[in-house]
Write an enzyme that holds these catalytic residues in place. Sequence first.
Site, mmCIF file in Angstrom:
data_model
loop_
_atom_site.group_PDB
_atom_site.id
_atom_site.type_symbol
_atom_site.label_atom_id
_atom_site.label_comp_id
_atom_site.label_asym_id
_atom_site.label_seq_id
_atom_site.Cartn_x
_atom_site.Cartn_y
_atom_site.Cartn_z
ATOM 1 N N HIS A 18 0.839 -1.211 0.000
ATOM 2 C CA HIS A 18 0.000 0.000 0.000
ATOM 3 C C HIS A 18 0.872 1.259 0.000
ATOM 4 O O HIS A 18 0.591 2.224 -0.716
ATOM 5 C CB HIS A 18 -0.901 0.047 1.245
ATOM 6 C CG HIS A 18 -1.943 -1.025 1.323
ATOM 7 N ND1 HIS A 18 -2.129 -1.801 2.449
ATOM 8 C CD2 HIS A 18 -2.885 -1.438 0.432
ATOM 9 C CE1 HIS A 18 -3.132 -2.640 2.247
ATOM 10 N NE2 HIS A 18 -3.609 -2.447 1.029
ATOM 11 N N LYS A 42 -18.514 -7.032 7.668
ATOM 12 C CA LYS A 42 -17.204 -7.684 7.687
ATOM 13 C C LYS A 42 -16.333 -7.039 8.760
ATOM 14 O O LYS A 42 -15.837 -5.937 8.571
ATOM 15 C CB LYS A 42 -16.571 -7.495 6.297
ATOM 16 C CG LYS A 42 -15.419 -8.421 5.984
ATOM 17 C CD LYS A 42 -14.956 -8.241 4.548
ATOM 18 C CE LYS A 42 -13.629 -7.548 4.474
ATOM 19 N NZ LYS A 42 -13.178 -7.189 3.140
ATOM 20 N N ARG A 91 -2.259 -6.559 -8.649
ATOM 21 C CA ARG A 91 -1.145 -7.475 -8.389
ATOM 22 C C ARG A 91 -1.118 -8.635 -9.365
ATOM 23 O O ARG A 91 -0.085 -9.211 -9.642
ATOM 24 C CB ARG A 91 -1.262 -8.048 -6.964
ATOM 25 C CG ARG A 91 -0.914 -7.060 -5.895
ATOM 26 C CD ARG A 91 -1.453 -7.466 -4.556
ATOM 27 N NE ARG A 91 -2.902 -7.422 -4.552
ATOM 28 C CZ ARG A 91 -3.654 -7.475 -3.477
ATOM 29 N NH1 ARG A 91 -3.098 -7.612 -2.320
ATOM 30 N NH2 ARG A 91 -4.968 -7.396 -3.566
ATOM 31 N N SER A 129 -2.989 -7.778 2.622
ATOM 32 C CA SER A 129 -3.355 -7.713 4.048
ATOM 33 C C SER A 129 -3.835 -9.078 4.520
ATOM 34 O O SER A 129 -3.603 -9.459 5.675
ATOM 35 C CB SER A 129 -4.457 -6.672 4.268
ATOM 36 O OG SER A 129 -3.987 -5.390 3.950
HETATM 37 P P1 ADP Z 1 -9.830 -4.003 -0.355
HETATM 38 O O1 ADP Z 1 -10.438 -4.787 0.783
HETATM 39 O O2 ADP Z 1 -10.691 -2.889 -0.854
HETATM 40 O O3 ADP Z 1 -9.225 -4.819 -1.479
HETATM 41 P P2 ADP Z 1 -7.140 -3.607 0.590
HETATM 42 O O4 ADP Z 1 -6.752 -2.792 1.770
HETATM 43 O O5 ADP Z 1 -6.902 -5.078 0.676
HETATM 44 O O6 ADP Z 1 -8.644 -3.234 0.350
HETATM 45 O O7 ADP Z 1 -6.413 -3.066 -0.711
HETATM 46 C C1 ADP Z 1 -6.602 -1.738 -1.134
HETATM 47 C C2 ADP Z 1 -5.981 -1.566 -2.513
HETATM 48 O O8 ADP Z 1 -4.572 -1.751 -2.422
HETATM 49 C C3 ADP Z 1 -6.468 -2.561 -3.560
HETATM 50 O O9 ADP Z 1 -6.617 -1.891 -4.793
HETATM 51 C C4 ADP Z 1 -5.357 -3.542 -3.670
HETATM 52 O O10 ADP Z 1 -5.280 -4.121 -4.961
HETATM 53 C C5 ADP Z 1 -4.164 -2.654 -3.421
HETATM 54 N N1 ADP Z 1 -3.035 -3.416 -2.927
HETATM 55 C C6 ADP Z 1 -3.001 -4.207 -1.841
HETATM 56 N N2 ADP Z 1 -1.795 -4.795 -1.693
HETATM 57 C C7 ADP Z 1 -1.045 -4.348 -2.729
HETATM 58 C C8 ADP Z 1 0.300 -4.599 -3.174
HETATM 59 N N3 ADP Z 1 1.085 -5.455 -2.524
HETATM 60 N N4 ADP Z 1 0.731 -3.975 -4.282
HETATM 61 C C9 ADP Z 1 -0.094 -3.141 -4.954
HETATM 62 N N5 ADP Z 1 -1.364 -2.880 -4.609
HETATM 63 C C10 ADP Z 1 -1.836 -3.464 -3.515
#
Ligand code: ADP
Length: 152
Positions: A18, A42, A91, A129
């Site tokens: 992130h 959730k 990703r 995450s």
């Molecule tokens: P959500 O539950 O909305 O997917 P996340 O917090 O898991 O929220 O992810 C938010 C955004 O960050 C998403 O667009 C996800 O693809 C992106 N993201 C998460 N991890 C990575 C990473 N390692 N590299 C690039 N983008 C990421």
Amino acid sequence: MARKIVFPGSFDPITVGHVDLVNRALEIFDELVIAVGENSQKKGLYDLETRMDWLRDVFSDEPRVSVDSFEGLTAHYCEKVGAKFLLRGLRNASDFDYEKTISQLNHIVGHGLETVFLISAPEYSHISSTIVREIIKGGGDSSKFIPPQVKV
Ligand code: ADP
């Protein structure tokens, strides 16, 4: 006019993936709002306030980044804060399949709201995450995947 982008997500917890995405988006946009989605269905591993505190800590030296939370539709939140762009990371192909539909819907619901996709840096494309939560729950060392400000 300042170019503002909203980065929505769960950030449960924020990862180095992130952080990389935010820093790269700041090369293109003037202002970035990290918006943590509140989902009553959730429940996250970490509560909303903890996730937001970590985000604020990580970006405390970057005045162009702000942290907020929202309930309901992301497109409505963007309208409320006057942002015409959404940031999402890609990703792999499953991210793409999921994001494509959401982005097309947001374009309609958000009256032209554009999603800007950044492809994950290769060194971070395995980080999510979800994986970090599994490592934490299993008692493993998650320090390589999260910023140092996040004390899990
Ligand atoms: P959500 O539950 O909305 O997917 P996340 O917090 O898991 O929220 O992810 C938010 C955004 O960050 C998403 O667009 C996800 O693809 C992106 N993201 C998460 N991890 C990575 C990473 N390692 N590299 C690039 N983008 C990421």
